[in-house]
Write a protein that holds these residues in place. Structure first.
Motif, PDB file in Angstrom:
ATOM      1  N   GLU A  43       0.777  -1.166   0.037  1.00 38.55           N
ATOM      2  CA  GLU A  43       0.032   0.101   0.006  1.00 38.55           C
ATOM      3  C   GLU A  43       0.947   1.337  -0.037  1.00 38.55           C
ATOM      4  O   GLU A  43       1.597   1.384   0.856  1.00 38.55           O
ATOM      5  N   THR A  44       0.614   2.029  -1.057  1.00 35.73           N
ATOM      6  CA  THR A  44       1.467   3.431  -0.868  1.00 35.73           C
ATOM      7  C   THR A  44       0.682   4.486  -0.386  1.00 35.73           C
ATOM      8  O   THR A  44      -0.475   4.306   0.095  1.00 35.73           O
ATOM      9  N   LYS A  45       1.382   5.579  -0.138  1.00 36.41           N
ATOM     10  CA  LYS A  45       0.613   6.862   0.535  1.00 36.41           C
ATOM     11  C   LYS A  45      -0.456   7.070  -0.567  1.00 36.41           C
ATOM     12  O   LYS A  45      -1.584   7.574   0.181  1.00 36.41           O
ATOM     13  N   TRP A  46      -0.452   7.192  -1.650  1.00 38.58           N
ATOM     14  CA  TRP A  46      -1.468   7.461  -2.729  1.00 38.58           C
ATOM     15  C   TRP A  46      -2.745   6.483  -2.594  1.00 38.58           C
ATOM     16  O   TRP A  46      -3.754   6.992  -2.460  1.00 38.58           O
ATOM     17  N   ARG A  48      -3.293   4.766   0.218  1.00 38.77           N
ATOM     18  CA  ARG A  48      -3.786   4.873   1.599  1.00 38.77           C
ATOM     19  C   ARG A  48      -4.697   6.167   1.551  1.00 38.77           C
ATOM     20  O   ARG A  48      -5.740   5.981   2.078  1.00 38.77           O
ATOM     21  N   LYS A  49      -4.412   7.261   0.748  1.00 33.35           N
ATOM     22  CA  LYS A  49      -4.953   8.342   1.018  1.00 33.35           C
ATOM     23  C   LYS A  49      -6.458   8.162   0.251  1.00 33.35           C
ATOM     24  O   LYS A  49      -7.513   8.402   0.576  1.00 33.35           O
ATOM     25  N   LYS A  50      -6.164   7.311  -0.934  1.00 34.50           N
ATOM     26  CA  LYS A  50      -7.370   7.185  -1.792  1.00 34.50           C
ATOM     27  C   LYS A  50      -8.499   6.173  -0.958  1.00 34.50           C
ATOM     28  O   LYS A  50      -9.886   6.571  -1.172  1.00 34.50           O
ATOM     29  N   ARG A  51      -7.992   5.026  -0.061  1.00 39.21           N
ATOM     30  CA  ARG A  51      -8.822   4.626   0.522  1.00 39.21           C
ATOM     31  C   ARG A  51      -9.579   5.132   1.480  1.00 39.21           C
ATOM     32  O   ARG A  51     -10.673   5.058   1.781  1.00 39.21           O
ATOM     33  N   GLU A  52      -8.798   5.888   2.354  1.00 39.17           N
ATOM     34  CA  GLU A  52      -9.139   6.715   3.545  1.00 39.17           C
ATOM     35  C   GLU A  52     -10.258   7.736   2.816  1.00 39.17           C
ATOM     36  O   GLU A  52     -11.438   7.828   3.589  1.00 39.17           O
ATOM     37  N   GLU A  53     -10.187   8.358   1.793  1.00 39.44           N
ATOM     38  CA  GLU A  53     -11.284   9.258   1.210  1.00 39.44           C
ATOM     39  C   GLU A  53     -12.580   8.238   0.823  1.00 39.44           C
ATOM     40  O   GLU A  53     -13.585   9.122   1.027  1.00 39.44           O
TER      41      GLU A  53
END
Length: 119
Positions: A43-46, A48-53
């Motif tokens: 899981e990349t930062k991008w 993870r951010k997409k999943r959190e959003e």
């Protein structure tokens, strides 16, 4: 001056095609890397951010649904409460009308009694 003359001889269609091809190639490489990383389970930062959003969006949607149901319930409850108030107000107005008519009858009776007393 020679540089300007050389710039006029440049084939801009070739430059445009080269830039577009480079951008398409970069996009393809990025897509391939994302696919490989996804298949490996990393899981990349991008990502993870997409999943959190996405999770935030789903949670917001659920909260809005709950709020809408609560609003619907409150409106129904308010309608029944308004009907109770209207009924009580109607009863109160009928009681006042009765009281006023009784008072007027008593005043009329009192006035008639005074007339008979004077005679």
């Amino acid at each position: 001056m020679n540089e300007i003359l050389e710039l006029t001889k440049v084939d801009f269609s070739f430059v445009f095609i080269t830039v577009i091809s480079s951008l398409v190639g970069i996009k393809a490489v990025i897509t391939l890397l994302e696919w490989v990383i996804d298949k490996m389970g990393l899981e990349t930062k991008w990502m993870r951010k997409k999943r959190e959003e996405h999770e935030l969006l789903v949670q917001t949607s659920q909260n809005l649904s709950e709020l809408q149901e609560k609003h619907k319930h409150d409106v129904e409850e308010s309608d029944t409460h308004d009907e109770d108030i209207k009924e009580k107000l109607s009863d109160f107005m009928a009681e006042i009308r009765t009281s006023v008519s009784d008072t007027q009858a008593e005043i009329k009776q009192f006035a008639e009694n005074r007339i008979h007393d004077r005679e």
